[in-house]
Motif scaffolding. Structure first.
Motif, short mmCIF file in Angstrom:
data_model
loop_
_atom_site.label_atom_id
_atom_site.label_comp_id
_atom_site.label_asym_id
_atom_site.label_seq_id
_atom_site.Cartn_x
_atom_site.Cartn_y
_atom_site.Cartn_z
N ARG A 43 0.83 -1.21 0.00
CA ARG A 43 0.00 0.00 0.00
C ARG A 43 0.87 1.26 0.00
NH1 ARG A 43 -5.24 0.06 0.85
NH2 ARG A 43 -6.30 -1.88 1.33
N GLN A 44 1.89 1.27 0.83
CA GLN A 44 2.78 2.42 0.91
C GLN A 44 3.50 2.64 -0.43
OE1 GLN A 44 5.94 2.07 3.82
NE2 GLN A 44 6.10 4.29 3.99
N TYR A 45 3.89 1.55 -1.07
CA TYR A 45 4.54 1.64 -2.37
C TYR A 45 3.60 2.27 -3.40
CZ TYR A 45 6.59 0.12 -6.77
OH TYR A 45 7.11 0.08 -8.04
N ILE A 46 2.37 1.81 -3.44
CA ILE A 46 1.39 2.37 -4.39
C ILE A 46 1.16 3.84 -4.10
CG2 ILE A 46 -1.01 2.24 -5.17
CD1 ILE A 46 -0.76 -0.85 -4.64
N ASP A 47 1.10 4.20 -2.82
CA ASP A 47 0.96 5.62 -2.46
C ASP A 47 2.12 6.44 -3.03
OD1 ASP A 47 -1.38 5.07 -1.08
OD2 ASP A 47 -0.43 5.13 0.91
N GLY A 48 3.31 5.87 -3.01
CA GLY A 48 4.47 6.56 -3.58
C GLY A 48 4.37 6.73 -5.08
N LEU A 49 3.83 5.73 -5.76
CA LEU A 49 3.64 5.85 -7.21
C LEU A 49 2.64 6.94 -7.55
CD1 LEU A 49 3.50 2.11 -8.36
CD2 LEU A 49 5.44 3.68 -8.55
N VAL A 50 1.50 6.94 -6.84
CA VAL A 50 0.46 7.93 -7.17
C VAL A 50 0.80 9.32 -6.63
CG1 VAL A 50 -1.36 6.23 -7.52
CG2 VAL A 50 -1.09 7.30 -5.28
N ALA A 51 1.78 9.42 -5.74
CA ALA A 51 2.26 10.75 -5.35
C ALA A 51 3.02 11.37 -6.52
CB ALA A 51 3.15 10.65 -4.11
N ARG A 52 3.63 10.53 -7.34
CA ARG A 52 4.36 11.01 -8.52
C ARG A 52 3.43 11.22 -9.71
NH1 ARG A 52 6.10 12.96 -12.39
NH2 ARG A 52 8.04 12.57 -13.47
N TRP A 53 2.59 10.23 -10.01
CA TRP A 53 1.60 10.31 -11.08
C TRP A 53 0.28 9.82 -10.52
CZ3 TRP A 53 6.29 7.78 -12.63
CH2 TRP A 53 7.06 8.51 -13.53
N ASP A 70 -4.23 1.40 -16.27
CA ASP A 70 -5.56 1.33 -15.67
C ASP A 70 -5.49 1.92 -14.27
OD1 ASP A 70 -4.25 -0.67 -14.25
OD2 ASP A 70 -5.86 -2.11 -14.43
N GLY A 71 -6.61 2.03 -13.65
CA GLY A 71 -6.61 2.59 -12.30
C GLY A 71 -7.95 2.39 -11.63
N PRO A 72 -8.03 2.58 -10.36
CA PRO A 72 -6.92 2.95 -9.48
C PRO A 72 -5.93 1.79 -9.30
CG PRO A 72 -8.91 2.63 -8.18
CD PRO A 72 -9.30 2.49 -9.63
N LEU A 73 -4.70 2.15 -9.08
CA LEU A 73 -3.63 1.15 -9.00
C LEU A 73 -3.85 0.12 -7.90
CD1 LEU A 73 -0.37 3.20 -9.66
CD2 LEU A 73 -1.55 1.64 -11.20
N ILE A 74 -4.45 0.52 -6.81
CA ILE A 74 -4.66 -0.41 -5.69
C ILE A 74 -5.45 -1.64 -6.12
CG2 ILE A 74 -6.76 0.65 -4.79
CD1 ILE A 74 -3.79 -0.57 -2.65
N ASN A 75 -6.23 -1.51 -7.19
CA ASN A 75 -7.01 -2.65 -7.69
C ASN A 75 -6.12 -3.74 -8.29
OD1 ASN A 75 -9.31 -1.34 -6.90
ND2 ASN A 75 -9.90 -0.73 -8.97
N ASN A 76 -4.84 -3.42 -8.52
CA ASN A 76 -3.90 -4.38 -9.08
C ASN A 76 -3.02 -5.04 -8.01
OD1 ASN A 76 -4.58 -3.87 -11.86
ND2 ASN A 76 -3.61 -1.90 -11.58
N ALA A 77 -3.41 -4.85 -6.76
CA ALA A 77 -2.63 -5.40 -5.64
C ALA A 77 -3.48 -6.39 -4.87
CB ALA A 77 -2.16 -4.27 -4.72
N SER A 78 -2.84 -7.45 -4.44
CA SER A 78 -3.49 -8.45 -3.59
C SER A 78 -2.41 -9.11 -2.74
CB SER A 78 -4.21 -9.50 -4.44
OG SER A 78 -4.83 -10.47 -3.62
#
Length: 119
Positions: A43-53, A70-78
């Protein structure tokens, strides 16, 4: 056309062959199996990505400004795995940033197209 990366929370495999084996196991478990909440580090990693884009479509007047396919990116994490795509025209800058962020976050970054670890 998109370019995909896999990032996971766990020990770094010894080599590309071992990384492919780990990736395939994680993919089967977390992307084909039961959906699980992403780990806090993912989750923290994804937050870092979306802080940039931002997420695709978020506040962008021009959707071509986002590198995400695609987005939101969190939908690609499990669970331990985050498997995401970037539009091919922007993948180089986004993939470099994503790999650097994974490394600094203590996560493993793997290129499934080339079947290699990104270190």
């Amino acid at each position: 056309m998109s370019y995909d990366l896999a990032v996971w929370d766990g020990p770094s495999p010894a080599d590309d062959a071992a990384a492919l084996e780990v990736f395939e196991g994680l993919y089967d478990r977390f992307m084909r199996g039961e959906d699980q909440s992403p780990t806090p580090r993912i989750r923290q990693y994804i937050d870092g990505l979306v802080a940039r884009w931002l997420h695709l479509g978020d506040e962008y007047e021009d959707e071509d400004a986002s590198p995400w396919s695609d987005g939101p990116l969190i939908n690609n994490a499990s669970g331990l795995l985050f498997y995401f795509g970037m539009v091919f025209s922007k993948y180089q800058e986004a993939a470099e940033f994503a790999a650097d962020l994974a490394r600094s976050s203590g996560l493993v970054c793997f290129d499934p197209q080339d079947r290699r670890l990104i270190t």
